[in-house]
Every structure is written in structure tokens, then in C-alpha cells.
Design an enzyme around this catalytic site. Structure first.
Site, PDB file in Angstrom:
ATOM      1  N   ASP A  34      41.506  58.080  57.211  1.00  0.00           N
ATOM      2  CA  ASP A  34      42.533  58.293  56.638  1.00  0.00           C
ATOM      3  C   ASP A  34      43.152  57.021  55.827  1.00  0.00           C
ATOM      4  O   ASP A  34      44.058  57.217  55.256  1.00  0.00           O
ATOM      5  CB  ASP A  34      43.418  59.185  57.155  1.00  0.00           C
ATOM      6  CG  ASP A  34      44.010  58.388  58.245  1.00  0.00           C
ATOM      7  OD1 ASP A  34      43.676  57.232  58.598  1.00  0.00           O
ATOM      8  OD2 ASP A  34      45.233  58.873  58.929  1.00  0.00           O
ATOM      9  N   HIS A 237      26.327  36.804  41.963  1.00  0.00           N
ATOM     10  CA  HIS A 237      27.366  37.771  42.476  1.00  0.00           C
ATOM     11  C   HIS A 237      27.457  37.492  43.877  1.00  0.00           C
ATOM     12  O   HIS A 237      27.623  38.489  44.633  1.00  0.00           O
ATOM     13  CB  HIS A 237      27.217  39.109  42.113  1.00  0.00           C
ATOM     14  CG  HIS A 237      27.415  39.784  40.600  1.00  0.00           C
ATOM     15  ND1 HIS A 237      26.786  40.675  40.064  1.00  0.00           N
ATOM     16  CD2 HIS A 237      27.703  38.892  39.693  1.00  0.00           C
ATOM     17  CE1 HIS A 237      27.238  40.650  38.835  1.00  0.00           C
ATOM     18  NE2 HIS A 237      27.686  39.592  38.609  1.00  0.00           N
ATOM     19  N   ASP A 254      34.445  31.878  40.297  1.00  0.00           N
ATOM     20  CA  ASP A 254      34.683  32.793  39.119  1.00  0.00           C
ATOM     21  C   ASP A 254      35.607  33.569  39.782  1.00  0.00           C
ATOM     22  O   ASP A 254      35.535  34.689  40.642  1.00  0.00           O
ATOM     23  CB  ASP A 254      33.089  33.536  39.143  1.00  0.00           C
ATOM     24  CG  ASP A 254      33.348  34.517  37.796  1.00  0.00           C
ATOM     25  OD1 ASP A 254      34.282  34.921  37.378  1.00  0.00           O
ATOM     26  OD2 ASP A 254      32.148  34.840  37.507  1.00  0.00           O
ATOM     27  N   ASP A 265      39.005  36.494  33.218  1.00  0.00           N
ATOM     28  CA  ASP A 265      37.855  36.199  33.731  1.00  0.00           C
ATOM     29  C   ASP A 265      37.457  34.724  33.660  1.00  0.00           C
ATOM     30  O   ASP A 265      37.012  34.446  32.494  1.00  0.00           O
ATOM     31  CB  ASP A 265      36.867  37.232  33.189  1.00  0.00           C
ATOM     32  CG  ASP A 265      35.394  37.044  33.715  1.00  0.00           C
ATOM     33  OD1 ASP A 265      35.405  36.473  34.664  1.00  0.00           O
ATOM     34  OD2 ASP A 265      34.665  37.727  33.216  1.00  0.00           O
ATOM     35  N   HIS A 344      21.337  35.581  32.645  1.00  0.00           N
ATOM     36  CA  HIS A 344      22.326  36.579  32.277  1.00  0.00           C
ATOM     37  C   HIS A 344      22.758  36.376  30.842  1.00  0.00           C
ATOM     38  O   HIS A 344      22.269  35.421  30.216  1.00  0.00           O
ATOM     39  CB  HIS A 344      23.336  36.554  33.240  1.00  0.00           C
ATOM     40  CG  HIS A 344      24.064  35.338  33.431  1.00  0.00           C
ATOM     41  ND1 HIS A 344      25.157  34.703  32.272  1.00  0.00           N
ATOM     42  CD2 HIS A 344      24.056  34.281  34.150  1.00  0.00           C
ATOM     43  CE1 HIS A 344      25.528  33.616  32.402  1.00  0.00           C
ATOM     44  NE2 HIS A 344      25.074  33.346  33.674  1.00  0.00           N
ATOM     45  N   HIS A 348      30.655  39.092  27.265  1.00  0.00           N
ATOM     46  CA  HIS A 348      31.008  40.463  27.422  1.00  0.00           C
ATOM     47  C   HIS A 348      32.582  40.823  26.827  1.00  0.00           C
ATOM     48  O   HIS A 348      33.290  39.627  26.900  1.00  0.00           O
ATOM     49  CB  HIS A 348      31.119  40.980  28.652  1.00  0.00           C
ATOM     50  CG  HIS A 348      31.698  40.382  29.870  1.00  0.00           C
ATOM     51  ND1 HIS A 348      33.026  40.744  30.030  1.00  0.00           N
ATOM     52  CD2 HIS A 348      31.306  39.551  30.675  1.00  0.00           C
ATOM     53  CE1 HIS A 348      33.564  39.848  30.914  1.00  0.00           C
ATOM     54  NE2 HIS A 348      32.556  39.152  31.535  1.00  0.00           N
ATOM     55  N   HIS A 355      35.029  44.022  32.419  1.00  0.00           N
ATOM     56  CA  HIS A 355      33.858  44.484  31.337  1.00  0.00           C
ATOM     57  C   HIS A 355      34.527  45.522  30.672  1.00  0.00           C
ATOM     58  O   HIS A 355      34.475  46.663  30.944  1.00  0.00           O
ATOM     59  CB  HIS A 355      32.475  44.705  32.093  1.00  0.00           C
ATOM     60  CG  HIS A 355      31.860  43.726  32.527  1.00  0.00           C
ATOM     61  ND1 HIS A 355      30.412  43.558  32.908  1.00  0.00           N
ATOM     62  CD2 HIS A 355      32.279  42.223  33.101  1.00  0.00           C
ATOM     63  CE1 HIS A 355      30.083  42.357  33.505  1.00  0.00           C
ATOM     64  NE2 HIS A 355      31.250  41.722  33.548  1.00  0.00           N
ATOM     65  N   GLU A 378      30.247  32.410  28.813  1.00  0.00           N
ATOM     66  CA  GLU A 378      29.981  32.040  30.045  1.00  0.00           C
ATOM     67  C   GLU A 378      28.429  31.821  30.500  1.00  0.00           C
ATOM     68  O   GLU A 378      27.885  32.270  31.119  1.00  0.00           O
ATOM     69  CB  GLU A 378      30.400  33.026  31.152  1.00  0.00           C
ATOM     70  CG  GLU A 378      29.964  34.462  30.818  1.00  0.00           C
ATOM     71  CD  GLU A 378      30.324  35.359  31.846  1.00  0.00           C
ATOM     72  OE1 GLU A 378      30.111  35.309  33.109  1.00  0.00           O
ATOM     73  OE2 GLU A 378      30.864  36.381  31.267  1.00  0.00           O
ATOM     74  N   TYR A 382      21.105  27.961  37.071  1.00  0.00           N
ATOM     75  CA  TYR A 382      21.305  28.213  38.540  1.00  0.00           C
ATOM     76  C   TYR A 382      19.757  27.563  39.033  1.00  0.00           C
ATOM     77  O   TYR A 382      18.698  28.470  38.576  1.00  0.00           O
ATOM     78  CB  TYR A 382      21.373  29.869  38.897  1.00  0.00           C
ATOM     79  CG  TYR A 382      22.622  29.943  38.042  1.00  0.00           C
ATOM     80  CD1 TYR A 382      23.898  30.013  38.332  1.00  0.00           C
ATOM     81  CD2 TYR A 382      22.426  30.865  36.664  1.00  0.00           C
ATOM     82  CE1 TYR A 382      24.847  30.588  37.747  1.00  0.00           C
ATOM     83  CE2 TYR A 382      23.335  31.164  35.916  1.00  0.00           C
ATOM     84  CZ  TYR A 382      24.624  31.117  36.297  1.00  0.00           C
ATOM     85  OH  TYR A 382      25.649  31.675  35.576  1.00  0.00           O
ATOM     86  N   ARG A 400      28.287  27.366  36.433  1.00  0.00           N
ATOM     87  CA  ARG A 400      28.699  28.164  35.260  1.00  0.00           C
ATOM     88  C   ARG A 400      30.058  27.815  34.649  1.00  0.00           C
ATOM     89  O   ARG A 400      30.852  27.349  35.302  1.00  0.00           O
ATOM     90  CB  ARG A 400      28.905  29.660  35.662  1.00  0.00           C
ATOM     91  CG  ARG A 400      29.005  30.665  34.653  1.00  0.00           C
ATOM     92  CD  ARG A 400      28.775  32.109  35.162  1.00  0.00           C
ATOM     93  NE  ARG A 400      29.668  32.602  36.133  1.00  0.00           N
ATOM     94  CZ  ARG A 400      29.023  32.869  37.294  1.00  0.00           C
ATOM     95  NH1 ARG A 400      27.720  32.615  37.678  1.00  0.00           N
ATOM     96  NH2 ARG A 400      29.830  33.345  38.381  1.00  0.00           N
ATOM     97  N   GLU A 402      33.118  29.283  32.081  1.00  0.00           N
ATOM     98  CA  GLU A 402      33.340  30.667  31.303  1.00  0.00           C
ATOM     99  C   GLU A 402      34.754  30.490  30.905  1.00  0.00           C
ATOM    100  O   GLU A 402      35.703  30.085  31.857  1.00  0.00           O
ATOM    101  CB  GLU A 402      33.259  31.739  32.399  1.00  0.00           C
ATOM    102  CG  GLU A 402      33.579  33.196  31.893  1.00  0.00           C
ATOM    103  CD  GLU A 402      33.670  34.379  32.979  1.00  0.00           C
ATOM    104  OE1 GLU A 402      33.651  35.368  32.338  1.00  0.00           O
ATOM    105  OE2 GLU A 402      33.564  34.020  34.136  1.00  0.00           O
TER     106      GLU A 402
END
Length: 432
Positions: A34, A237, A254, A265, A344, A348, A355, A378, A382, A400, A402
């Protein structure tokens, strides 16, 4: 907020003409037994109402004496002792500007009345099948009244065809909230650069970032933060956040907060020991040059495809110069040999959702940008530890960078520009 929502509803009421728009609130969800997950209202619902309670339904009915109807939970002192205060039916009108409000228990009874004599219903089918059934039953009840001269919705249209077009172009109030979200996010990234060091665990750095978000009034992260050290920075990710940071590691963070339902972001990559190694710096500068080239392309009329290709061209040329790819940059791009290192897209939309809403194509072609859109830029490189085809000293490096970018007349504004990203600025922030 109420005046802003009222203005949005007025625009939408005009757009839907003789139709009806129906939006259910986000459902509650349980993590176990619950115990509920933290509740967050559906972005479309909040955009039009500012109302953030569950078990609610919003209906817009143009050309009605009550064009904005809310169905909400009633006041309940016993439940409010456990869960906190509710606006109730009266509050839905007095606090949130509803033309009419009803107990949510009356939805099945009242909905056919709201749908009758409307040929078109703006409602998203398929997201909640049990609610779909309630809507279809209401339509059937109106259809049964045809012999009395009533007509029913014969078209069901995705509301995002109108609503998401509105959300795509940011209003001044929205940009103000996004700037505040980025001010908070800046503080978190600066603190991470200054305080992260070898010997800490990734989750300690995540805790620092999250604490700064809450300290400055952000309700929550806009998405689960990524804190990847060393080879974990090459995992797009990465979620575990349980590795100890080693001397000489890069840290890829990130992370962006959500403030008043608006997301930021931002990604920054920096050396945990305060100084880039030669190979780390070489990869970092390729990514930075790619990002700057992509940002230069952001302006009204440009497409995300053009922005991505600008970044991609610089990445391919840079990896060729470093000896990680061979051949002409255009041939590398055409043959997609960059994919193991840059897998990638570059951009976006950004807004209430990280997103964010809005179509990326029009008539099958990439959509041109317009003034008021906010996008991310971004690029990244890698190089996994298992990349046997590259020299050992480059393996395990992930970078990266961004930023959040507003499209303005004639060009762009980098909303997150105050967060260091040039090599000397980053190293200075790490040593501060």
C-alpha cells in the site's frame, strides 16, 4: 497560474470549436503493497488547470455556460488527516477557476450530458483501458438518446494534436520557470564539480545533487540523475551509481531539476582529480567543438536533423584526427561507422516533460524550429572498455555535454550557459 491557465483554456476552447476535450488526471501508482510512488500530475492536465490532485477529470465544453468543468475528490476530513488537504468541489471553483465542479463519483452520470450534441471528442484512447471503457459507455448512452434528437461524438481525436502544439511554444511565464529550474541545476552541477573527488561513491555525488535541488525548492529531479564515473560514463542511461570514484576518472553527470512542473536537462563531464588527462582532454574537446557547432545551427527555420548533422560532422572529423576512425568524415557518416561511439541523437524538446510534447516531423519531413521552442543540444563520445579496435589509453572514456537552448528570432539563447563547460572553466570549477 490561474490567469495563465485561463488564457490557455480560452485558446484551446476556440480551437476545438464544437467538440469536447476530456482529460483524466494521472493515475496513482503503487511501488509495493500500500506504499505509493510519489504522485505527479499529468502534464497536460496541469498545463490547463494548475490542479495537481489525483482522481480528477477535466472537461472543456465550448459554447456552454460552464466551459471548464472539473470532477474532483470531495473534502474528507478523515482522509485529509492521512493524506493532506484537498481542494474539494468548492475549491475547484474558487481556487482553480472551474466554471462548474462535481464530485468524481458523479462522473459516469454527468459525462453523457457533457458529450451530447458534440460530434467530436478530443480524448486519448489506449493510455488507460478502464477509463476508455467509461468514456465509450458514456458515448453509448448519448447514442441511445438519438430518438430524442441528440447526437453523439462520431470522431475521437488525439487532444495532443492541438494541446501539444500549444505546449511546444513556450510562454514568458514558462520560460521564467525554466530559467529558475536551470539556476538551481547550475548550483547542483557547480557543487558536484567542487566537491566530488576520488574515494567517494557515485551515490554520494547523486545525494549532493538531489539535496541542492530540494534545498532550493525544486519538487523533484526532472528524471533519474545519471552519475557515471570512469567506464560507467560510457553507459548512456547508467543507473546503479554504486561505484567508487578512482583517481584519474572522468565523472559524467546528467542531472536537472523540475521546478513548478518545468524541467531542466543538463550534462557536464569533468575530471574527478581536477585535471583532464591528454586523452580525456582530446575526446572532451571533440565533443565540445561538436556541441558549439550544433548550437550555432539553432535558429528559426533550422531542423533538428541539421543540428544533429552539424555535431556529427565534427565528431567524425575529430575521431578521424585522433586515429579512432579512418577515411573521410563524410564517408564515415554515410557508412555510420561512428555509431559505436556516438549512438544517440543530438536534440529533443524540453518543457514540462524532459522529453517534451510536440511533433518532430510535418508531412514526413523534419519540422523547422520556431521562436519559443526549447531544445537540448547534447552530443557525446563513448568508448567502452571492450573497444579493442582503439588504443588502450582511450578505452573507458565517456563524454557528453548538454545544454538547454531557446530558439529566439535570428538565433538562439543557451539557457544553461552559466554552467562551466570549456576545459579551463571546468578545471577551475573542480579546483574551487
Amino acid at each position: 497560474m490561474d490567469a495563465t491557465c485561463a488564457r490557455r483554456r480560452a485558446r484551446l476552447l476556440e480551437s476545438i470549436g464544437s467538440g469536447v476535450l476530456l482529460l483524466p488526471a494521472a493515475p496513482r501508482s503503487f511501488r509495493n503493497a500500500d506504499v505509493e510512488h510519489e504522485y505527479r500530475q499529468d502534464s497536460d492536465f496541469h498545463y490547463l488547470s494548475g490542479f495537481d490532485e489525483p482522481e480528477s477529470v477535466l472537461v472543456l465544453v465550448p459554447k456552454s455556460e460552464s466551459p471548464f468543468v472539473l470532477f474532483v475528490r470531495p473534502r474528507d476530513p478523515k482522509r485529509e488527516t492521512w493524506d493532506g488537504p484537498r481542494a474539494g468541489v468548492e475549491g475547484a471553483v474558487s481556487q482553480f477557476g472551474a466554471s462548474a465542479a462535481f464530485d468524481i463519483a458523479e462522473l459516469d452520470q454527468k459525462l453523457p450530458e457533457l458529450l451530447q450534441d458534440s460530434a467530436r471528442l478530443f480524448y486519448r484512447l489506449g493510455r488507460d483501458r478502464s477509463f476508455d471503457d467509461r468514456v465509450l459507455r458514456a458515448i453509448d448512452r448519448v447514442r441511445a438518446m438519438a430518438k430524442h434528437g441528440k447526437y453523439w461524438p462520431t470522431e475521437i481525436v488525439e487532444p495532443e494534436t492541438l494541446l501539444h502544439e500549444m505546449r511546444l511554444l513556450k510562454e514568458p511565464e514558462e520560460l521564467s520557470l525554466m530559467r529558475r529550474a536551470l539556476d538551481i541545476t547550475k548550483e547542483a552541477h557547480l557543487a558536484a564539480m567542487a566537491q566530488a573527488e576520488p574515494g567517494q561513491y557515485e551515490y554520494e555525488i547523486e545525494a549532493l545533487i538531489s539535496s541542492i535541488f530540494r534545498k532550493h525548492g525544486a519538487e523533484r529531479p526532472a528524471y533519474p540523475p545519471i552519475v557515471g564515473s570512469g567506464p560507467n560514463a560510457t553507459i548512456l542511461h547508467y543507473r546503479a551509481r554504486d561505484r567508487r570514484v578512482n583517481p584519474g576518472d572522468l565523472l559524467l553527470i546528467d542531472a536537472g531539476c523540475e521546478y513548478a512542473y518545468y524541467a531542466s536537462d543538463v550534462t557536464r563531464t569533468f575530471p574527478a582529480s581536477g585535471e583532464f588527462s591528454p586523452c580525456q582532454r582530446a575526446i572532451y574537446e571533440v565533443v565540445l567543438d561538436a556541441q558549439l557547432a550544433a548550437i550555432e545551427k539553432v535558429r528559426p527555420g533550422a531542423t533538428l536533423e541539421e543540428i544533429h548533422n552539424a555535431a556529427l560532422g565534427v565528431v567524425c572529423d575529430g575521431l578521424r584526427r585522433l586515429g579512432l576512425l579512418d577515411g573521410e568524415p563524410q564517408k564515415i557518416m554515410d557508412e555510420k561507422r561512428y555509431k559505436p561511439y556516438f549512438m544517440h541523437r543530438t536534440s529533443h524538446y524540453l518543457g514540462m516533460d524532459v522529453h517534451d510534447a510536440g511533433s518532430y516531423f510535418q508531412l514526413g519531413k523534419p519540422r523547422p524550429l520556431e521562436t519559443g521552442m526549447v531544445i537540448t543540444v547534447e552530443p557525446g563520445v563513448y568508448i567502452s572498455q571492450s573497444a579493442d579496435q582503439v588504443p588502450t589509453e582511450y578505452r573507458g572514456i565517456g563524454v557528453r555535454i548538454e545544454d538547454d537552448v531557446l530558439v529566439v528570432p535570428g538565433g538562439s539563447e543557451v539557457l544553461s550557459d552559466a554552467i562551466p563547460k570549456r576545459v579551463d572553466e571546468v578545471e577551475r570549477a573542480c579546483r574551487s
